[in-house]
Every structure is written in structure tokens, then in C-alpha cells.
Write a protein that holds these residues in place. Structure first.
Motif, mmCIF file in Angstrom:
data_model
loop_
_atom_site.group_PDB
_atom_site.id
_atom_site.type_symbol
_atom_site.label_atom_id
_atom_site.label_comp_id
_atom_site.label_asym_id
_atom_site.label_seq_id
_atom_site.Cartn_x
_atom_site.Cartn_y
_atom_site.Cartn_z
ATOM 1 N N CYS A 24 0.947 -1.271 0.106
ATOM 2 C CA CYS A 24 -0.267 0.108 -0.031
ATOM 3 C C CYS A 24 0.947 1.340 -0.073
ATOM 4 O O CYS A 24 1.718 1.582 0.902
ATOM 5 C CB CYS A 24 -0.785 0.002 1.235
ATOM 6 S SG CYS A 24 -2.103 1.328 1.159
ATOM 7 N N LEU A 25 0.979 1.901 -1.178
ATOM 8 C CA LEU A 25 1.927 3.406 -1.377
ATOM 9 C C LEU A 25 0.753 4.177 -1.579
ATOM 10 O O LEU A 25 0.267 4.669 -2.599
ATOM 11 C CB LEU A 25 2.479 3.241 -2.469
ATOM 12 C CG LEU A 25 3.476 1.721 -2.379
ATOM 13 C CD1 LEU A 25 4.346 1.730 -3.670
ATOM 14 C CD2 LEU A 25 4.493 1.809 -1.181
ATOM 15 N N PRO A 26 0.240 4.936 -0.435
ATOM 16 C CA PRO A 26 -0.591 6.148 -0.191
ATOM 17 C C PRO A 26 -0.284 7.322 -1.259
ATOM 18 O O PRO A 26 -1.364 7.890 -1.592
ATOM 19 C CB PRO A 26 -1.058 6.391 0.956
ATOM 20 C CG PRO A 26 -0.002 5.949 1.730
ATOM 21 C CD PRO A 26 0.684 4.639 0.921
ATOM 22 N N TYR A 27 0.896 7.687 -1.276
ATOM 23 C CA TYR A 27 1.173 8.725 -2.476
ATOM 24 C C TYR A 27 1.735 8.656 -3.807
ATOM 25 O O TYR A 27 2.046 9.414 -4.312
ATOM 26 C CB TYR A 27 2.511 9.499 -1.503
ATOM 27 C CG TYR A 27 2.108 9.703 -0.060
ATOM 28 C CD1 TYR A 27 0.860 10.741 0.197
ATOM 29 C CD2 TYR A 27 2.456 9.347 1.186
ATOM 30 C CE1 TYR A 27 0.565 10.886 1.656
ATOM 31 C CE2 TYR A 27 2.282 9.696 2.192
ATOM 32 C CZ TYR A 27 1.302 10.416 2.495
ATOM 33 O OH TYR A 27 0.764 10.620 3.829
ATOM 34 N N ALA A 28 1.813 7.125 -4.141
ATOM 35 C CA ALA A 28 2.224 6.769 -5.472
ATOM 36 C C ALA A 28 1.006 7.260 -6.479
ATOM 37 O O ALA A 28 -0.055 7.126 -6.302
ATOM 38 C CB ALA A 28 2.480 5.392 -5.495
ATOM 39 N N ARG A 29 1.559 7.719 -7.773
ATOM 40 C CA ARG A 29 0.730 8.030 -8.803
ATOM 41 C C ARG A 29 0.912 6.832 -9.731
ATOM 42 O O ARG A 29 0.176 6.836 -10.656
ATOM 43 C CB ARG A 29 0.689 9.148 -9.386
ATOM 44 C CG ARG A 29 0.282 10.519 -8.251
ATOM 45 C CD ARG A 29 -1.020 10.209 -7.841
ATOM 46 N NE ARG A 29 -1.495 11.144 -6.900
ATOM 47 C CZ ARG A 29 -1.653 10.860 -5.505
ATOM 48 N NH1 ARG A 29 -1.132 9.734 -5.431
ATOM 49 N NH2 ARG A 29 -1.955 11.752 -4.792
ATOM 50 N N SER A 30 1.877 6.554 -10.197
ATOM 51 C CA SER A 30 2.282 5.347 -10.903
ATOM 52 C C SER A 30 3.695 4.631 -10.395
ATOM 53 O O SER A 30 4.153 4.775 -9.473
ATOM 54 C CB SER A 30 2.992 6.050 -12.297
ATOM 55 O OG SER A 30 4.275 6.863 -11.949
ATOM 56 N N LEU A 31 3.787 3.287 -10.886
ATOM 57 C CA LEU A 31 4.693 2.463 -10.421
ATOM 58 C C LEU A 31 5.136 1.224 -11.199
ATOM 59 O O LEU A 31 4.275 0.992 -12.271
ATOM 60 C CB LEU A 31 3.987 1.686 -9.149
ATOM 61 C CG LEU A 31 4.955 0.981 -8.230
ATOM 62 C CD1 LEU A 31 6.024 1.890 -7.263
ATOM 63 C CD2 LEU A 31 4.104 0.039 -7.301
ATOM 64 N N GLU A 32 6.350 1.034 -11.194
ATOM 65 C CA GLU A 32 7.017 -0.066 -12.043
ATOM 66 C C GLU A 32 7.884 -1.033 -11.066
ATOM 67 O O GLU A 32 8.337 -0.403 -10.216
ATOM 68 C CB GLU A 32 8.043 0.597 -12.991
ATOM 69 C CG GLU A 32 8.529 -0.608 -13.827
ATOM 70 C CD GLU A 32 9.571 0.002 -15.124
ATOM 71 O OE1 GLU A 32 9.948 -0.808 -15.955
ATOM 72 O OE2 GLU A 32 9.554 1.211 -15.415
#
Length: 335
Positions: free
Chosen positions: A133-141
Motif C-alpha cells: 500500500c503506497l498512499p502517495y504513489a501515482r505510477s509504479l513499475e
């Protein structure tokens, strides 16, 4: 933390910043061509030195790979509408996501961000579900790994990619957005058929907007999962129970992503008198020779249903005649 920023254009640094002002003037003098008037900046009045401020603009200073808590309710997690959450079922002792939120910021040091045990009722920790759970992420690889040599990559050896905030499910090499979970089943009723069997019946949940159709149901006895129906038929028979015992049941609906909705209201039932156990299972016979005589070795499994009381012995029958009574054995030999 929310911060407000403004920017002001200056011909020269403010007068109170004399050291910086002299540094700027010396650098300009060294770089300016001979014909340029080097005193032009010195002749600008202080009241004309600084522009109006641009802004303010507000921004939130956060670490996009900061791990946050996952909610117990999947509906509540979906309603967050920000950040990235990934549910992942793992057989590894520890599981990590080696990831990056922006290429210019680089990747996490190996092995990456550790996944946590899922507190979400739709993805049970008891079934090895983990969550990132990454509440501040907007994109992720990212790619999953066990911290050693085990890696889970996308088909073709590629990285998994998430381009928008949301809640995602990673299973069998596929990363998909999680659909809204089903609502709770209604009208659950339990009937004790005898000392070891209970029949459950219920009504299907209403289908709301954005919810995937119900595929099957998960059944709970005394708060623990005991089975899943093979179809969306609203009935289940629990067997191999003990007689004169109180049991509590509830059910939840599963969609095609195996995402479970909330539990139904619980019902209680008490089993009746003990009945007949079911037949022993998987009876096998093997013949061998011992001390010059033939010996038949029998093997079997206990009954699927004890009838409501423990099975203490087995009758051994040969050609219609009882030849022995064996107590609580699963492997025996007879001449």
C-alpha cells in the motif's frame, strides 16, 4: 506536509544579502564583454529591483514509496481514490517489491519494499495474501521477489507497470484493477440434519453498479473458512461434525477475481443425535508372502463423515464373515 511556494525575479540579490550581491556583480564583470555598461545593475533603484511574486503554489512534500496502512474493508480501500495498492498471494517466507515511481528517481535498493500481511477481509492473511500500500504513489513499475533468487515478473520477463492510482490484483502473471466486491448474502438459514451434518441455505446478494457477478460463495464455521461452493448455487452441506454441539455459520460472496464481499449475518445451529458414520474411504489390498504363507495387506482412509461421534474401531470382513475388529488403525495385514 502541504507547503506554499512563491518566486520573485530580481536584478540583483536584495541589499541585505551583500555577500551574494557582490558575488553576482563580480561574476557579471568577469563574463561581460568590454563594451557593456557594467554599472547598469548598480544604477537600478531598490524599489525597481524585485518583481511581483509568482504564486503562491501549494504542493505536498511526500515520499511516493512510503508504505501506508491498508484498510480492512476493500470498499473503503477502493473509496480512497488515491495512491496505489497491490494485493499479492505469495508462498515465499518474505516478499518484496523492487520498484520505482519515476525513472529519474531510480529504483529501490534490493530487495525493495517489503509487503505486509493483508488485513483486508477480501484477501485473507490465512490464505497467504500480502499487500503493498503506497498512499502517495501515482505510477509504479515493479517486480516481486523473495529477497534471494525468486522473482515474479510480467510475461516475457518484463516489469509490472501501474500508470494510474488504484487498487490492483496480481495473480498468475496478470495485474488487473480490483472490481468492487459483492455485497453480503442475505437470509442465511442453517438446519441440523443429524448429529454430523448441517445444511445451509441463503439468498444471493443484490448486484450493484460496478460490481462483478458472483461466481461462488465462501463458507465460515465459527469464524474460520471451511469451504467454497463450486458454483453460485446458494447452498452448502457441512459434514463430519460432532453431535450435540453448537456451531455458528456465515457466508460471503466471491466474484470472478476471487474477491470476497462482507460476511452475511451469522446463524447458530446445534447438531442432533449421532448417526451412522460413512464408509471408510479408498480401501486397497496388496498380497505378499511372509514365512511361507500368503498375507493380504489392507489399507484405507477414515470415513469422510464420522456420524457425529469418533470412529473408535473397524470391522474386518472376509468373504462376508467378520474376522477381526481393529481399533483406530489405518494399516493392517491378514493371513
Amino acid at each position: 506536509m502541504v507547503r506554499g511556494y512563491s518566486v520573485i525575479a530580481c536584478h540583483l540579490p536584495p541589499a541585505e544579502e551583500q555577500d551574494l550581491r557582490q558575488k553576482v556583480l563580480k561574476e557579471r564583470e568577469a563574463a561581460a564583454p568590454p563594451e557593456e555598461d557594467r554599472d547598469i545593475l548598480l544604477n537600478i533603484p531598490e524599489e525597481l529591483n524585485m518583481s511581483e511574486a509568482a504564486g503562491p503554489v501549494e504542493t505536498t512534500a511526500v515520499d511516493e514509496l512510503e508504505v501506508g496502512p491498508c484498510k480492512e474493508s476493500l470498499r473503503d480501500q477502493l473509496a480512497e481514490g488515491q495512491g496505489i495498492t497491490v494485493f499479492y498471494q505469495s508462498c515465499w517466507g518474505r516478499t518484496y517489491a523492487h520498484c520505482c515511481s519515476h525513472q529519474e528517481k531510480g529504483w529501490t535498493p534490493l530487495p525493495g519494499v517489503p509487503l505486509e500481511c493483508s488485513p483486508c477481509h477480501a484477501f485473507l492473511d490465512s490464505e497467504n495474501w500480502l499487500v503493498l500500500c503506497l498512499p502517495y504513489a501515482r505510477s509504479l513499475e515493479f517486480v516481486m521477489n523473495d529477497g534471494e533468487r525468486g522473482w515474479d515478473k510480467a510475461p516475457g520477463g518484463k516489469n509490472y507497470k501501474v500508470m494510474t492510482p488504484g487498487v490492483f490484483l496480481l495473480t498468475h502473471g496478470h495485474l488487473d484493477p480490483v472490481a468492487l466486491p459483492p455485497q453480503e448474502p442475505t437470509g442465511l438459514a442453517a438446519e441440523a440434519m443429524d448429529g454430523s451434518r448441517v445444511r445451509l441455505l441463503w439468498e444471493p446478494p443484490a448486484l450493484g453498479d460496478g460490481e462483478a457477478p458472483v461466481k461462488s460463495y465462501r463458507v465460515y464455521r465459527n469464524g474460520r473458512v471451511i469451504g467454497t461452493t463450486e458454483t453460485a448455487k446458494c447452498q452448502y452441506e457441512d459434514i463430519n461434525l460432532f453431535a450435540f454441539t453448537d456451531y455458528e455459520y456465515s457466508v460471503s460472496a466471491l466474484n470472478r477475481q476471487e474477491v470476497a464481499g462482507p460476511l452475511s449475518d451469522a446463524v447458530n445451529v446445534k447438531t442432533k443425535l449421532p448417526g451412522l458414520p460413512s464408509a471408510p474411504r479408498n480401501l486397497r489390498a496388496n498380497t505378499r508372502k511372509e514365512d511361507g504363507r500368503l498375507v493380504v495387506q489392507l489399507e484405507w482412509e477414515p470415513p469422510a463423515d464420522c456420524g457425529g461421534a469418533p470412529v473408535a474401531s473397524y470391522e474386518i470382513i472376509r468373504d462376508g464373515t467378520v474376522i477381526d475388529i481393529f481399533d483406530a488403525a489405518r494399516l493392517c495385514s491378514f493371513p
